[in-house]
Write a protein that holds these residues in place. Structure first.
Motif, PDB file in Angstrom:
ATOM      1  N   ALA A 157      -4.208  20.159  -7.445  1.00  0.00           N
ATOM      2  CA  ALA A 157      -3.443  19.003  -7.920  1.00  0.00           C
ATOM      3  C   ALA A 157      -2.452  18.584  -6.846  1.00  0.00           C
ATOM      4  O   ALA A 157      -2.154  19.340  -5.922  1.00  0.00           O
ATOM      5  CB  ALA A 157      -2.710  19.344  -9.215  1.00  0.00           C
ATOM      6  N   GLY A 158      -1.946  17.374  -6.955  1.00  0.00           N
ATOM      7  CA  GLY A 158      -0.972  16.860  -6.000  1.00  0.00           C
ATOM      8  C   GLY A 158      -0.319  15.604  -6.534  1.00  0.00           C
ATOM      9  O   GLY A 158      -0.523  15.220  -7.701  1.00  0.00           O
ATOM     10  N   ASP A 159       0.438  14.938  -5.690  1.00  0.00           N
ATOM     11  CA  ASP A 159       1.163  13.754  -6.147  1.00  0.00           C
ATOM     12  C   ASP A 159       0.250  12.567  -6.415  1.00  0.00           C
ATOM     13  O   ASP A 159       0.676  11.594  -7.052  1.00  0.00           O
ATOM     14  CB  ASP A 159       2.240  13.380  -5.125  1.00  0.00           C
ATOM     15  CG  ASP A 159       3.422  14.335  -5.174  1.00  0.00           C
ATOM     16  OD1 ASP A 159       3.732  14.832  -6.279  1.00  0.00           O
ATOM     17  OD2 ASP A 159       4.031  14.613  -4.125  1.00  0.00           O
ATOM     18  N   THR A 160      -1.002  12.601  -5.943  1.00  0.00           N
ATOM     19  CA  THR A 160      -1.926  11.525  -6.275  1.00  0.00           C
ATOM     20  C   THR A 160      -2.450  11.641  -7.704  1.00  0.00           C
ATOM     21  O   THR A 160      -3.085  10.697  -8.193  1.00  0.00           O
ATOM     22  CB  THR A 160      -3.122  11.513  -5.296  1.00  0.00           C
ATOM     23  OG1 THR A 160      -3.612  12.841  -5.132  1.00  0.00           O
ATOM     24  CG2 THR A 160      -2.701  10.948  -3.939  1.00  0.00           C
ATOM     25  N   LEU A 178       0.873  -1.174   0.000  1.00  0.00           N
ATOM     26  CA  LEU A 178       0.000   0.000   0.000  1.00  0.00           C
ATOM     27  C   LEU A 178       0.911   1.226   0.000  1.00  0.00           C
ATOM     28  O   LEU A 178       1.771   1.363   0.874  1.00  0.00           O
ATOM     29  CB  LEU A 178      -0.899  -0.004   1.229  1.00  0.00           C
ATOM     30  CG  LEU A 178      -1.873   1.161   1.391  1.00  0.00           C
ATOM     31  CD1 LEU A 178      -2.923   1.146   0.280  1.00  0.00           C
ATOM     32  CD2 LEU A 178      -2.554   1.106   2.751  1.00  0.00           C
ATOM     33  N   LEU A 179       0.727   2.118  -0.957  1.00  0.00           N
ATOM     34  CA  LEU A 179       1.570   3.306  -1.071  1.00  0.00           C
ATOM     35  C   LEU A 179       0.851   4.522  -0.495  1.00  0.00           C
ATOM     36  O   LEU A 179      -0.327   4.756  -0.800  1.00  0.00           O
ATOM     37  CB  LEU A 179       1.931   3.572  -2.536  1.00  0.00           C
ATOM     38  CG  LEU A 179       2.801   4.807  -2.812  1.00  0.00           C
ATOM     39  CD1 LEU A 179       4.147   4.696  -2.121  1.00  0.00           C
ATOM     40  CD2 LEU A 179       2.980   5.008  -4.312  1.00  0.00           C
ATOM     41  N   LEU A 190      -4.719   3.570 -11.234  1.00  0.00           N
ATOM     42  CA  LEU A 190      -4.501   2.874  -9.976  1.00  0.00           C
ATOM     43  C   LEU A 190      -5.565   3.289  -8.960  1.00  0.00           C
ATOM     44  O   LEU A 190      -5.949   4.461  -8.921  1.00  0.00           O
ATOM     45  CB  LEU A 190      -3.116   3.212  -9.416  1.00  0.00           C
ATOM     46  CG  LEU A 190      -1.924   2.464 -10.003  1.00  0.00           C
ATOM     47  CD1 LEU A 190      -0.622   3.082  -9.492  1.00  0.00           C
ATOM     48  CD2 LEU A 190      -1.972   0.998  -9.622  1.00  0.00           C
ATOM     49  N   PRO A 191      -6.056   2.372  -8.124  1.00  0.00           N
ATOM     50  CA  PRO A 191      -7.004   2.760  -7.079  1.00  0.00           C
ATOM     51  C   PRO A 191      -6.367   3.813  -6.171  1.00  0.00           C
ATOM     52  O   PRO A 191      -5.354   3.551  -5.516  1.00  0.00           O
ATOM     53  CB  PRO A 191      -7.250   1.447  -6.327  1.00  0.00           C
ATOM     54  CG  PRO A 191      -6.925   0.367  -7.320  1.00  0.00           C
ATOM     55  CD  PRO A 191      -5.787   0.916  -8.136  1.00  0.00           C
ATOM     56  N   THR A 192      -6.932   5.005  -6.141  1.00  0.00           N
ATOM     57  CA  THR A 192      -6.313   6.147  -5.476  1.00  0.00           C
ATOM     58  C   THR A 192      -7.364   6.968  -4.743  1.00  0.00           C
ATOM     59  O   THR A 192      -8.452   7.210  -5.268  1.00  0.00           O
ATOM     60  CB  THR A 192      -5.598   7.049  -6.507  1.00  0.00           C
ATOM     61  OG1 THR A 192      -4.650   6.272  -7.256  1.00  0.00           O
ATOM     62  CG2 THR A 192      -4.884   8.199  -5.831  1.00  0.00           C
ATOM     63  N   LEU A 193      -7.029   7.399  -3.534  1.00  0.00           N
ATOM     64  CA  LEU A 193      -7.843   8.340  -2.780  1.00  0.00           C
ATOM     65  C   LEU A 193      -6.918   9.315  -2.085  1.00  0.00           C
ATOM     66  O   LEU A 193      -5.858   8.924  -1.586  1.00  0.00           O
ATOM     67  CB  LEU A 193      -8.690   7.634  -1.720  1.00  0.00           C
ATOM     68  CG  LEU A 193     -10.037   7.030  -2.125  1.00  0.00           C
ATOM     69  CD1 LEU A 193     -10.687   6.377  -0.911  1.00  0.00           C
ATOM     70  CD2 LEU A 193     -10.966   8.065  -2.735  1.00  0.00           C
ATOM     71  N   ASP A 194      -7.306  10.567  -2.023  1.00  0.00           N
ATOM     72  CA  ASP A 194      -6.530  11.580  -1.317  1.00  0.00           C
ATOM     73  C   ASP A 194      -7.416  12.209  -0.242  1.00  0.00           C
ATOM     74  O   ASP A 194      -8.613  11.959  -0.177  1.00  0.00           O
ATOM     75  CB  ASP A 194      -6.032  12.647  -2.302  1.00  0.00           C
ATOM     76  CG  ASP A 194      -4.730  13.294  -1.860  1.00  0.00           C
ATOM     77  OD1 ASP A 194      -4.413  13.250  -0.650  1.00  0.00           O
ATOM     78  OD2 ASP A 194      -4.033  13.861  -2.728  1.00  0.00           O
ATOM     79  N   GLY A 195      -6.776  13.021   0.606  1.00  0.00           N
ATOM     80  CA  GLY A 195      -7.531  13.713   1.633  1.00  0.00           C
ATOM     81  C   GLY A 195      -7.557  13.006   2.975  1.00  0.00           C
ATOM     82  O   GLY A 195      -8.438  13.264   3.791  1.00  0.00           O
ATOM     83  N   PHE A 196      -6.575  12.132   3.239  1.00  0.00           N
ATOM     84  CA  PHE A 196      -6.519  11.428   4.516  1.00  0.00           C
ATOM     85  C   PHE A 196      -5.796  12.237   5.601  1.00  0.00           C
ATOM     86  O   PHE A 196      -5.583  11.745   6.696  1.00  0.00           O
ATOM     87  CB  PHE A 196      -5.845  10.063   4.344  1.00  0.00           C
ATOM     88  CG  PHE A 196      -6.719   9.045   3.685  1.00  0.00           C
ATOM     89  CD1 PHE A 196      -7.660   8.354   4.417  1.00  0.00           C
ATOM     90  CD2 PHE A 196      -6.624   8.809   2.324  1.00  0.00           C
ATOM     91  CE1 PHE A 196      -8.490   7.417   3.812  1.00  0.00           C
ATOM     92  CE2 PHE A 196      -7.449   7.880   1.699  1.00  0.00           C
ATOM     93  CZ  PHE A 196      -8.382   7.175   2.453  1.00  0.00           C
ATOM     94  N   ALA A 220      -2.814  -0.017  -3.987  1.00  0.00           N
ATOM     95  CA  ALA A 220      -3.608   1.205  -3.943  1.00  0.00           C
ATOM     96  C   ALA A 220      -2.717   2.329  -3.451  1.00  0.00           C
ATOM     97  O   ALA A 220      -1.632   2.092  -2.900  1.00  0.00           O
ATOM     98  CB  ALA A 220      -4.823   1.042  -3.024  1.00  0.00           C
ATOM     99  N   VAL A 221      -3.190   3.568  -3.648  1.00  0.00           N
ATOM    100  CA  VAL A 221      -2.413   4.752  -3.260  1.00  0.00           C
ATOM    101  C   VAL A 221      -3.299   5.671  -2.440  1.00  0.00           C
ATOM    102  O   VAL A 221      -4.434   5.987  -2.827  1.00  0.00           O
ATOM    103  CB  VAL A 221      -1.872   5.500  -4.494  1.00  0.00           C
ATOM    104  CG1 VAL A 221      -1.012   6.692  -4.064  1.00  0.00           C
ATOM    105  CG2 VAL A 221      -1.068   4.558  -5.390  1.00  0.00           C
ATOM    106  N   LEU A 222      -2.766   6.125  -1.303  1.00  0.00           N
ATOM    107  CA  LEU A 222      -3.468   7.064  -0.425  1.00  0.00           C
ATOM    108  C   LEU A 222      -2.665   8.354  -0.335  1.00  0.00           C
ATOM    109  O   LEU A 222      -1.429   8.320  -0.269  1.00  0.00           O
ATOM    110  CB  LEU A 222      -3.626   6.481   0.983  1.00  0.00           C
ATOM    111  CG  LEU A 222      -4.179   5.059   1.107  1.00  0.00           C
ATOM    112  CD1 LEU A 222      -4.230   4.650   2.573  1.00  0.00           C
ATOM    113  CD2 LEU A 222      -5.554   4.953   0.467  1.00  0.00           C
ATOM    114  N   GLY A 223      -3.342   9.494  -0.318  1.00  0.00           N
ATOM    115  CA  GLY A 223      -2.671  10.785  -0.189  1.00  0.00           C
ATOM    116  C   GLY A 223      -2.976  11.428   1.157  1.00  0.00           C
ATOM    117  O   GLY A 223      -4.097  11.331   1.669  1.00  0.00           O
TER     118      GLY A 223
END
Length: 456
Positions: free
Chosen positions: A396-399, A149-150, A407-413, A237-240
């Motif tokens: 915008a951001g690195d996600t 998990l990234l 890729l399954p991606t969510l930001d805002g954590f 998956a990727v989390l931001g």
């Protein structure tokens, strides 16, 4: 606790690695390691959970049969206990000024962050960068055979050194305010708290977790991008860790973003005696910006002329001028069209030269239909007694990078708050514990299948 099941090919977590039904009691009494079994059931069929309290947890994520009794209470209780320490950690990190491009200060903060994450059981290494070191942090998972998990974040801010002198970190009316608290010292502190929580419970993440913290995100990650790209390979998956929407919603898509430098070269001359021999770079730049504004008026494109400079004296025809432009794009097509038009700009005056240089660029991350990762997180939130949803974001951001590639991606954590890049930047202290618990749960339980069989 209802736990979304592992995807095809993922084995259930071992008995020695999982929390037991007595995890809540163990946490309250000794915070010692718990033992038990996580049983994986069928894959999540995709019914999104509506607003729900903890008492409705059994109805969350239809099709899910796995259970981990006691963990929601343990996570929520321990998160409330840790919230004060996370608040102090965020304040301490914000007091270490770290503007983009200031390598010594960024490196000092990187070492402080590495020490904090190592205390939660991680390994940490510095990755040299031209404007400050980046960080790669790794935590082992209970099942090391699974894709990692990234998590992506950054430790640079937009605030210049000295900002703290007239805007110190302070706490009032349930808010913590100060330069960089929401973007994104708060996000880094919340993740550290989530991993500390799992360590207190004697737990490890379900799968290995990699965190990339770049030192140049606020200027488009011109060097940090390579590091994020490298860690995308094989990620589940990727989390931001960027802040969520002010109401707490996660970020499910982002506009594309490009920084462009427009440089004009003219010819200097005495503005009184020999003006006819000169070619004004400033006049040429002004006319080019009018032209560029017309190009940016096309659907799906927005322009901000962020910085302009040029010339030397009022009595000298300007020999050089430049502008730094910030462009936002709602679609990949709008981004490609606008950048192609900018690349074809030519001088309007004989003797002038115009050059367009892309300083950094992030592709548009479109909204994903269905979004099984969001469904999974909403299910976990409901089990914890939280109401959560997601929506596209304007920034915008690195996600953007993993999201644009499907890729399954969510930001805002990160920490809930508002005012990024503004003098009223703040985080809400009452939302720290829920965010810590949510992130800990997301790291601790198996992921459902997030991509169709035909996707990678």
């Amino acid at each position: 606790m209802t736990v979304p099941a592992a995807p095809d090919g993922e084995a259930p977590a071992s008995a020695s690695a999982a929390a037991s039904a007595s995890a809540a009691t163990a946490c309250a009494a000794t915070a010692a390691a718990a033992a038990g079994t996580v049983t994986a059931g069928t894959a999540d069929t995709g019914t999104a959970a509506g607003p729900a309290a903890a008492s409705a947890a059994g109805a969350v994520a239809s099709g899910t049969t796995a259970a981990l009794p006691g963990l929601p209470q343990a996570l929520s209780a321990r998160a409330r206990t840790l919230a004060g320490a996370v608040r102090r950690r965020c304040a301490d990190l914000a007091r270490i000024e770290s503007p983009s491009g200031d390598a010594p200060r960024l490196d000092a903060l990187a070492e402080e962050l590495a020490a904090g994450f190592r205390a939660t059981g991680a390994t940490a290494r510095r990755e040299p960068g031209p404007a400050g070191d980046h960080l790669v942090i790794e935590w082992p998972g209970r099942d090391e055979s699974l894709p990692h998990l990234l998590v992506v974040g950054h430790h640079d801010t937009v605030w210049p050194v000295g900002t703290l002198a007239d805007w110190p970190v302070a706490e009032h009316d349930g808010r913590l305010t100060g330069p960089g608290v929401v973007d994104m010292k708060g996000g880094l502190a919340v993740l550290e708290g989530a991993l500390a929580l799992l360590a207190d419970l004697g737990q490890r993440p379900h799968r290995s977790v990699r965190l990339v913290v770049v030192s140049d995100e606020e200027v488009g990650s011109p060097d940090g991008r390579r590091l994020v790209e490298r860690q995308l390979r094989g990620a589940a998956a990727v989390l931001g860790l960027e802040p969520p929407h002010p109401d707490g919603r996660l970020k499910t898509a982002r506009r594309g973003s490009t920084r462009v430098r427009l440089t004009v070269t003219g010819r200097e001359a005495h503005a009184g005696n020999d003006a006819h021999d000169g070619v004004s770079a400033v006049d040429e730049l002004v006319d080019q910006l009018v032209l560029v504004r017309g190009l940016a008026g096309q659907p799906g494109t927005e322009l901000n002329a962020g910085r302009i400079s040029g010339g030397s004296r009022a009595n000298v025809v300007a020999g050089r001028a430049e502008a730094e432009l910030g462009l936002r794009f709602s679609t990949v097509e709008a981004q490609r069209r606008t950048l192609d038009n900018l690349a074809r700009l030519t001088a309007l005056r004989p003797g002038a030269r115009v050059r367009t240089e892309v300083l950094s660029s992030r592709p548009a991350w479109p909204e994903r239909t269905g979004n099984p990762l969001l469904r999974h997180v909403r299910s976990l939130a409901a089990v914890l007694g939280q109401q959560l949803d997601g929506a596209p974001a304007g920034g915008a951001g690195d996600t953007n990078l993993p999201g644009s590639r499907g890729l399954p991606t969510l930001d805002g954590f990160g920490a809930v708050g508002a005012g990024a890049h503004a003098r009223h930047e703040y985080i809400r202290l009452d939302q720290l514990a829920p965010r810590i618990a949510l992130l800990a749960a997301l790291l601790a339980v198996p992921l459902p299948r997030l991509r169709d069989r035909g996707e990678g």
